[in-house]
Design a protein around this motif. Structure first.
Motif, short mmCIF file in Angstrom:
data_model
loop_
_atom_site.label_atom_id
_atom_site.label_comp_id
_atom_site.label_asym_id
_atom_site.label_seq_id
_atom_site.Cartn_x
_atom_site.Cartn_y
_atom_site.Cartn_z
N ALA A 134 -6.64 4.11 7.50
CA ALA A 134 -5.18 4.31 7.50
C ALA A 134 -4.82 5.61 8.21
CB ALA A 134 -4.69 4.37 6.05
N GLU A 137 0.69 8.11 8.78
CA GLU A 137 1.95 7.42 8.51
C GLU A 137 1.79 6.35 7.41
OE1 GLU A 137 0.00 7.02 11.04
OE2 GLU A 137 -0.13 4.89 11.59
N ASN A 138 0.54 6.03 7.06
CA ASN A 138 0.31 5.01 6.04
C ASN A 138 0.13 5.61 4.64
OD1 ASN A 138 -1.81 3.78 8.54
ND2 ASN A 138 0.22 2.96 8.12
N HIS A 139 0.30 6.92 4.51
CA HIS A 139 0.15 7.61 3.23
C HIS A 139 -1.24 7.42 2.63
CE1 HIS A 139 4.40 8.07 3.70
NE2 HIS A 139 4.56 6.76 3.68
N VAL A 142 -3.60 2.09 2.94
CA VAL A 142 -4.16 1.02 3.79
C VAL A 142 -3.48 1.10 5.16
CG1 VAL A 142 -4.66 -0.61 1.91
CG2 VAL A 142 -2.45 -0.68 3.01
N PRO A 143 -4.16 0.60 6.21
CA PRO A 143 -3.49 0.59 7.52
C PRO A 143 -2.29 -0.35 7.49
CG PRO A 143 -5.81 -0.12 7.67
CD PRO A 143 -5.48 0.00 6.22
N THR A 144 -1.38 -0.16 8.43
CA THR A 144 -0.28 -1.11 8.57
C THR A 144 -0.81 -2.31 9.35
OG1 THR A 144 1.26 0.73 8.60
CG2 THR A 144 2.11 -1.38 9.39
N ASP A 146 -1.10 -5.67 11.33
CA ASP A 146 -0.11 -6.37 12.14
C ASP A 146 0.25 -7.71 11.51
OD1 ASP A 146 0.33 -4.60 14.44
OD2 ASP A 146 -1.83 -4.81 14.66
N THR A 174 -5.39 -0.53 -4.36
CA THR A 174 -5.17 -1.48 -3.25
C THR A 174 -6.15 -2.65 -3.28
OG1 THR A 174 -6.60 -0.11 -1.84
CG2 THR A 174 -4.22 0.31 -1.73
N ALA A 198 1.90 -3.82 2.53
CA ALA A 198 1.83 -2.80 3.58
C ALA A 198 1.80 -3.44 4.97
CB ALA A 198 0.59 -1.93 3.39
N ARG A 200 2.85 -5.44 8.35
CA ARG A 200 4.11 -5.69 9.08
C ARG A 200 4.56 -7.12 8.81
NH1 ARG A 200 1.60 -2.54 12.83
NH2 ARG A 200 2.78 -0.64 13.15
N ARG A 235 6.49 -6.11 5.46
CA ARG A 235 7.55 -5.10 5.66
C ARG A 235 8.64 -5.63 6.57
NH1 ARG A 235 4.80 0.80 6.63
NH2 ARG A 235 3.29 0.64 4.96
#
Ligand SMILES: O=C1O[C@H](COP(=O)(O)O)[C@@H](O)[C@H](O)[C@H]1O
Length: 260
Positions: A134, A137-139, A142-144, A146, A174, A198, A200, A235
């Motif tokens: 991550a 920007e993902n805090h 976990v990765p954002t 796609d 998670t 998390a 997109r 999201r």
């Protein structure tokens, strides 16, 4: 979180082909705009059908397979190579046929691996692997992703989040271990709803008559504890990809049948 959108295809073969084409486009677009793409795979009949359709699609060569991260939404906690493991089935359907970077294929641990039969330790290790991937920007969680795909079970389960079991109530972690799943095998590893959300885009795959009731329940305002598929949202987009059999019990307000 996004509101579900529905796309209904005539039959499951067409659904698999159309979803595969959609996935190719998403991956190519993500690679063009961000340099790489990340996709979360699902197990089950519909997920494997999509991967097989992707393997057969000439446009698969448009994907830069070396710049793709693959993750899993859940795994059956079995020995490496077991034919019932989701990763084994995905390898057979597609992964062995394309030039992926092995370091970017993030399979969930097996029951004869580093953590032995300790499914909680296996889940915690996968959570750490996600956190390492991550960005700021993902805090750190976990990765954002796609695209995150989920096969919908006839009981409305997604990943290994089964109705009323503790995993679907998880709000902090998670990834968790699952004990006593009603569908074999009973021990599993799964992403939780916060991790799923998390992504997109979340795509829910439902083809076949045995998915009709589950789709109708999940799309008619059921709660996520009773109907986990209802809580799976992306999201920016939540997409239900169905065939007409799976859409056959949807309320008319959601999917009006074609006029005769
Ligand atoms: O066991 C599982 O089942 C579901 C749905 O499978 P299906 O064969 O009814 O489509 C799947 O989403 C999940 O990943 C898998 O572990």
């Amino acid at each position: 979180m996004s509101t579900p959108q529905l796309v209904v295809h005539h039959d499951k073969e067409l659904m698999a082909q159309a979803a595969a084409a959609r996935l190719i486009t998403k991956i190519v677009d993500a690679q063009a705009s961000r340099g790489s793409a990340s996709v979360v795979l699902t197990g089950g009949r519909n997920g494997n059908g999509l991967l097989a359709a992707l393997a057969a699609a000439p446009a698969r060569d448009a994907v830069d397979w070396g710049r793709l991260d693959l993750w899993w939404g859940d795994e059956r906690f079995l020995a490496e190579g077991d034919p019932d493991r989701n990763v084994t089935q995905a390898r057979e359907a597609l992964l062995d046929a394309v030039p992926l970077d092995p370091k970017r294929v993030h399979a969930m641990p097996a029951s004869d691996g580093l953590f032995g039969s300790d499914v909680e330790a296996a889940a915690a290790a996968y959570a750490e692997e996600l956190a390492r991937a991550a960005g700021p920007e993902n805090h750190g969680a976990v990765p954002t992703f796609d695209v995150l795909m989920l096969g919908v079970g006839p009981d409305t389960h997604v990943a290994s989040l089964f109705p009323e079991l503790p995993a679907v109530r998880e709000t902090q972690r998670t990834v968790v271990g699952v004990h006593g799943a009603p569908k074999p095998p009973p021990t599993r590893v799964t992403l939780t709803l916060p991790a799923i959300r998390a992504a997109r885009e979340v795509w829910l795959l439902a083809a076949g008559e045995d998915k009709a009731q589950a789709a109708a329940i999940a799309l008619s305002g059921a709660g996520e504890i009773q109907a986990p598929a209802a809580g799976a949202r992306g999201r920016s987009r939540t997409l239900w990809l169905l065939d007409s059999a799976a859409a056959s019990q949807l309320p008319r307000s959601l999917y009006p049948p074609a006029s005769p």
